[in-house]
Design a protein around this motif. Structure first.
Motif, PDB file in Angstrom:
ATOM      1  N   LYS A 124      27.618  53.082   6.075  1.00 11.33           N
ATOM      2  CA  LYS A 124      27.498  52.815   7.506  1.00 11.33           C
ATOM      3  C   LYS A 124      27.152  51.336   7.705  1.00 11.33           C
ATOM      4  O   LYS A 124      26.159  50.847   7.157  1.00 11.33           O
ATOM      5  N   ASN A 127      24.819  46.747  12.251  1.00  4.09           N
ATOM      6  CA  ASN A 127      25.223  45.789  13.279  1.00  4.09           C
ATOM      7  C   ASN A 127      23.995  45.251  13.992  1.00  4.09           C
ATOM      8  O   ASN A 127      22.992  45.940  14.134  1.00  4.09           O
ATOM      9  N   TYR A 128      24.126  44.013  14.455  1.00  7.60           N
ATOM     10  CA  TYR A 128      23.014  43.335  15.112  1.00  7.60           C
ATOM     11  C   TYR A 128      23.388  42.979  16.536  1.00  7.60           C
ATOM     12  O   TYR A 128      24.561  42.795  16.861  1.00  7.60           O
ATOM     13  N   ARG A 129      22.361  42.882  17.369  1.00  2.00           N
ATOM     14  CA  ARG A 129      22.532  42.423  18.740  1.00  2.00           C
ATOM     15  C   ARG A 129      21.734  41.138  18.877  1.00  2.00           C
ATOM     16  O   ARG A 129      20.509  41.170  18.979  1.00  2.00           O
ATOM     17  N   GLU A 135      18.052  41.839  17.040  1.00  2.00           N
ATOM     18  CA  GLU A 135      17.748  43.266  16.973  1.00  2.00           C
ATOM     19  C   GLU A 135      18.853  44.000  16.237  1.00  2.00           C
ATOM     20  O   GLU A 135      20.014  43.614  16.302  1.00  2.00           O
ATOM     21  N   ASP A 137      21.340  46.938  16.132  1.00  2.00           N
ATOM     22  CA  ASP A 137      21.991  47.762  17.138  1.00  2.00           C
ATOM     23  C   ASP A 137      21.900  49.216  16.683  1.00  2.00           C
ATOM     24  O   ASP A 137      22.524  49.615  15.710  1.00  2.00           O
ATOM     25  N   GLY A 138      21.122  50.004  17.390  1.00  2.00           N
ATOM     26  CA  GLY A 138      20.871  51.377  16.971  1.00  2.00           C
ATOM     27  C   GLY A 138      19.664  51.401  16.047  1.00  2.00           C
ATOM     28  O   GLY A 138      18.740  50.616  16.175  1.00  2.00           O
ATOM     29  N   SER A 139      19.693  52.278  15.090  1.00  7.00           N
ATOM     30  CA  SER A 139      18.566  52.367  14.157  1.00  7.00           C
ATOM     31  C   SER A 139      19.034  52.107  12.729  1.00  7.00           C
ATOM     32  O   SER A 139      20.215  52.185  12.427  1.00  7.00           O
ATOM     33  N   HIS A 141      18.363  53.514   9.101  1.00  5.12           N
ATOM     34  CA  HIS A 141      17.749  54.586   8.327  1.00  5.12           C
ATOM     35  C   HIS A 141      17.639  54.142   6.871  1.00  5.12           C
ATOM     36  O   HIS A 141      18.643  53.858   6.224  1.00  5.12           O
TER      37      HIS A 141
END
Length: 150
Positions: A124, A127-129, A135, A137-139, A141
């Protein structure tokens, strides 16, 4: 521990805590490229993008490569703070820079000595924002495992 210092610096190069930075001009000035700014103007730059520019970092800019920070003897090689802006530069340089590095090294050694970290799903993409702060993007794990013998 020059390699650890290089690894932390390379991480900060690729994943800056501050992805977008702005400054207010206190007086009329001319930027290095000849662009004029006036008192009160806001000037923004993008550390996230700057640290991925081939013009600045070379063709391997997207590659995580701590060795780029080491000289031929394996010693840490500093770059200009105007090139590597993680702690600002000039009169705005962070007074806590060395303390920050010390803290990152201590936590890295303690955590990596005791634990192994793996992404839960290595296929997976992460991705970053790039907002004011970088940040995920999402979490993200992550699984942790105790290292044996510790």
């Amino acid at each position: 521990m020059p390699y650890l210092h290089a690894a932390i610096t390379e991480t900060l190069r690729l994943y800056p805590a501050v992805a977008v930075d702005s400054k207010i001009c206190f007086s009329d000035d001319t930027l290095p490229d000849g662009f004029s700014v006036r008192k009160g103007d806001m000037v923004s730059y993008l550390p996230y993008a700057m640290r991925r520019m081939k013009l600045i970092w070379g063709d391997d800019t997207e590659e995580y490569k701590p060795e780029r920070w080491l000289d031929e003897n394996g010693e840490f090689r500093r770059e200009s703070p105007f090139k590597f802006t993680a702690f600002q530069a000039g009169s705005q340089i962070c007074p806590g820079k060395e303390f920050s590095y010390r803290q990152m090294k201590i936590f890295s050694v303690v955590l990596l000595r005791c634990f192994e970290f793996k992404l839960s799903d290595e296929k997976k993409p992460v991705n970053y924002r790039p907002m004011l702060n970088l940040e995920i993007d999402g979490s993200l794990h992550v699984r942790t495992f105790h290292r044996h013998g510790n």
